[in-house]
Design a protein around this motif. Sequence first.
Motif, PDB file in Angstrom:
ATOM      1  N   GLU A  27      29.482  36.063  35.662  1.00 28.13           N
ATOM      2  CA  GLU A  27      31.155  36.372  35.558  1.00 28.13           C
ATOM      3  C   GLU A  27      31.737  35.521  36.685  1.00 28.13           C
ATOM      4  O   GLU A  27      31.638  35.803  38.090  1.00 28.13           O
ATOM      5  CB  GLU A  27      31.598  37.591  35.481  1.00 28.13           C
ATOM      6  CG  GLU A  27      32.963  38.097  35.359  1.00 28.13           C
ATOM      7  CD  GLU A  27      33.196  39.656  35.360  1.00 28.13           C
ATOM      8  OE1 GLU A  27      34.292  40.206  35.398  1.00 28.13           O
ATOM      9  OE2 GLU A  27      32.078  40.422  35.738  1.00 28.13           O
ATOM     10  N   PRO A  28      32.568  34.686  36.351  1.00 28.91           N
ATOM     11  CA  PRO A  28      33.168  33.862  37.624  1.00 28.91           C
ATOM     12  C   PRO A  28      34.310  34.571  38.196  1.00 28.91           C
ATOM     13  O   PRO A  28      34.155  34.239  39.646  1.00 28.91           O
ATOM     14  CB  PRO A  28      33.620  32.588  36.882  1.00 28.91           C
ATOM     15  CG  PRO A  28      33.988  33.132  35.458  1.00 28.91           C
ATOM     16  CD  PRO A  28      33.026  34.355  35.129  1.00 28.91           C
ATOM     17  N   PHE A  29      35.068  35.277  37.628  1.00 26.67           N
ATOM     18  CA  PHE A  29      36.050  36.114  38.452  1.00 26.67           C
ATOM     19  C   PHE A  29      36.050  37.580  38.343  1.00 26.67           C
ATOM     20  O   PHE A  29      36.808  38.341  37.446  1.00 26.67           O
ATOM     21  CB  PHE A  29      37.481  35.509  37.520  1.00 26.67           C
ATOM     22  CG  PHE A  29      37.714  33.915  37.540  1.00 26.67           C
ATOM     23  CD1 PHE A  29      37.611  33.142  38.835  1.00 26.67           C
ATOM     24  CD2 PHE A  29      38.059  33.394  36.450  1.00 26.67           C
ATOM     25  CE1 PHE A  29      37.610  31.906  38.752  1.00 26.67           C
ATOM     26  CE2 PHE A  29      38.198  32.236  36.353  1.00 26.67           C
ATOM     27  CZ  PHE A  29      37.982  31.135  37.412  1.00 26.67           C
ATOM     28  N   PRO A  30      35.267  38.230  39.257  1.00 28.72           N
ATOM     29  CA  PRO A  30      35.211  39.714  39.026  1.00 28.72           C
ATOM     30  C   PRO A  30      36.495  40.442  39.020  1.00 28.72           C
ATOM     31  O   PRO A  30      36.595  41.692  38.640  1.00 28.72           O
ATOM     32  CB  PRO A  30      34.258  39.945  40.248  1.00 28.72           C
ATOM     33  CG  PRO A  30      33.457  38.766  40.471  1.00 28.72           C
ATOM     34  CD  PRO A  30      34.392  37.573  40.074  1.00 28.72           C
ATOM     35  N   THR A  31      37.445  39.821  39.750  1.00 25.34           N
ATOM     36  CA  THR A  31      38.420  40.598  40.091  1.00 25.34           C
ATOM     37  C   THR A  31      39.649  40.291  38.998  1.00 25.34           C
ATOM     38  O   THR A  31      40.871  41.094  39.020  1.00 25.34           O
ATOM     39  CB  THR A  31      39.434  40.125  41.472  1.00 25.34           C
ATOM     40  OG1 THR A  31      39.592  38.558  41.349  1.00 25.34           O
ATOM     41  CG2 THR A  31      38.271  40.238  42.675  1.00 25.34           C
ATOM     42  N   LEU A  32      39.288  39.329  37.800  1.00 20.00           N
ATOM     43  CA  LEU A  32      40.447  39.422  36.964  1.00 20.00           C
ATOM     44  C   LEU A  32      39.828  39.827  35.730  1.00 20.00           C
ATOM     45  O   LEU A  32      38.504  40.100  35.593  1.00 20.00           O
ATOM     46  CB  LEU A  32      40.448  37.835  36.521  1.00 20.00           C
ATOM     47  CG  LEU A  32      41.184  36.993  37.849  1.00 20.00           C
ATOM     48  CD1 LEU A  32      41.177  35.440  37.556  1.00 20.00           C
ATOM     49  CD2 LEU A  32      42.268  37.651  38.287  1.00 20.00           C
ATOM     50  N   CYS A  33      40.675  40.210  34.750  1.00 21.90           N
ATOM     51  CA  CYS A  33      40.047  41.014  33.481  1.00 21.90           C
ATOM     52  C   CYS A  33      40.335  39.661  32.383  1.00 21.90           C
ATOM     53  O   CYS A  33      41.525  39.530  31.998  1.00 21.90           O
ATOM     54  CB  CYS A  33      41.006  41.983  33.124  1.00 21.90           C
ATOM     55  SG  CYS A  33      40.733  42.883  31.672  1.00 21.90           S
ATOM     56  N   GLY A  34      39.297  39.017  32.031  1.00 21.46           N
ATOM     57  CA  GLY A  34      39.463  38.115  30.794  1.00 21.46           C
ATOM     58  C   GLY A  34      39.601  38.710  29.742  1.00 21.46           C
ATOM     59  O   GLY A  34      39.169  39.873  29.317  1.00 21.46           O
ATOM     60  N   ARG A  35      40.067  37.912  28.755  1.00 24.93           N
ATOM     61  CA  ARG A  35      40.557  38.295  27.479  1.00 24.93           C
ATOM     62  C   ARG A  35      39.415  37.639  26.384  1.00 24.93           C
ATOM     63  O   ARG A  35      39.595  36.462  26.417  1.00 24.93           O
ATOM     64  CB  ARG A  35      41.741  38.109  27.044  1.00 24.93           C
ATOM     65  CG  ARG A  35      42.389  38.616  25.938  1.00 24.93           C
ATOM     66  CD  ARG A  35      43.878  38.891  25.684  1.00 24.93           C
ATOM     67  NE  ARG A  35      44.607  37.429  26.160  1.00 24.93           N
ATOM     68  CZ  ARG A  35      44.825  36.413  25.152  1.00 24.93           C
ATOM     69  NH1 ARG A  35      44.608  36.968  23.833  1.00 24.93           N
ATOM     70  NH2 ARG A  35      45.276  35.481  25.307  1.00 24.93           N
ATOM     71  N   GLU A  36      38.734  38.457  25.539  1.00 28.01           N
ATOM     72  CA  GLU A  36      38.201  38.048  24.428  1.00 28.01           C
ATOM     73  C   GLU A  36      39.129  37.309  23.204  1.00 28.01           C
ATOM     74  O   GLU A  36      39.954  38.047  23.067  1.00 28.01           O
ATOM     75  CB  GLU A  36      37.235  38.924  23.905  1.00 28.01           C
ATOM     76  CG  GLU A  36      36.170  39.435  24.727  1.00 28.01           C
ATOM     77  CD  GLU A  36      35.045  38.435  25.152  1.00 28.01           C
ATOM     78  OE1 GLU A  36      35.015  37.397  24.416  1.00 28.01           O
ATOM     79  OE2 GLU A  36      34.278  38.960  26.046  1.00 28.01           O
TER      80      GLU A  36
END
Length: 238
Positions: A218-227
Amino acid sequence: MEITIDVALVRAILAEEAERTRAELRSVGPLRALGASQSRHDARIAVAPDVGTLACREGCTWCCHFSVDVRAVEAFRILEFIERELDAATRARIEESIRANSATLRHLDEMERMRHNVRCAFLDEGRCLIYPVRPQTCRNYHATDAAGCRQSYEDPDNLDIDPEFAPYVYQAGTAHVDGFSRALRAEGFDDRVYELHAALEAALDNPAAQVRFAAKAEPFPTLCGREVPEEFADLDED
């Protein structure tokens, strides 16, 4: 707008792009694979039979204020480009804008972002400073009448505005991005999308993000990525 899907065309682009990108991800890595894919993306659109109907022209910047999502690999390629191609003063100004836009959009959900205009950090006197590496979202936003884009800009709360798009340009570009995303996912890379400025800020603040991405973590643990579901997933061969 309603369009008739050319199923054979879409399936061919999906299959070809997924196969070529998977091979490039293995042989040259994610950033160079993205660069090759973006070149093919532009080439596909350039030969679409209705490309001549597009209203998009240099200096038309309505869409440069709309919400843009990127995949992590796109953010890394953009930062690599600005470090290599832009002078220190321009880089500093861009970074300031990235952080300001990220702060403005940070607490907005997807629908709220769609209703909120923000000037892209890379828009400078009517031109895109990162045009060669612009996101796939920008590459795929093509309208046949700029009036609809202007209306969306002037009335961002009205989500019923439906700009007119060129059907073959739309299909070629969207199928291409679906194929690229499919390849990322198949090879174990993060294919989720993030708000453009938030992803860039996260990558600037933590260079290890690119290392994590390359390691298929996971590149950005602090961000919530969207599928993002593939637009043409239902056209897969049985």
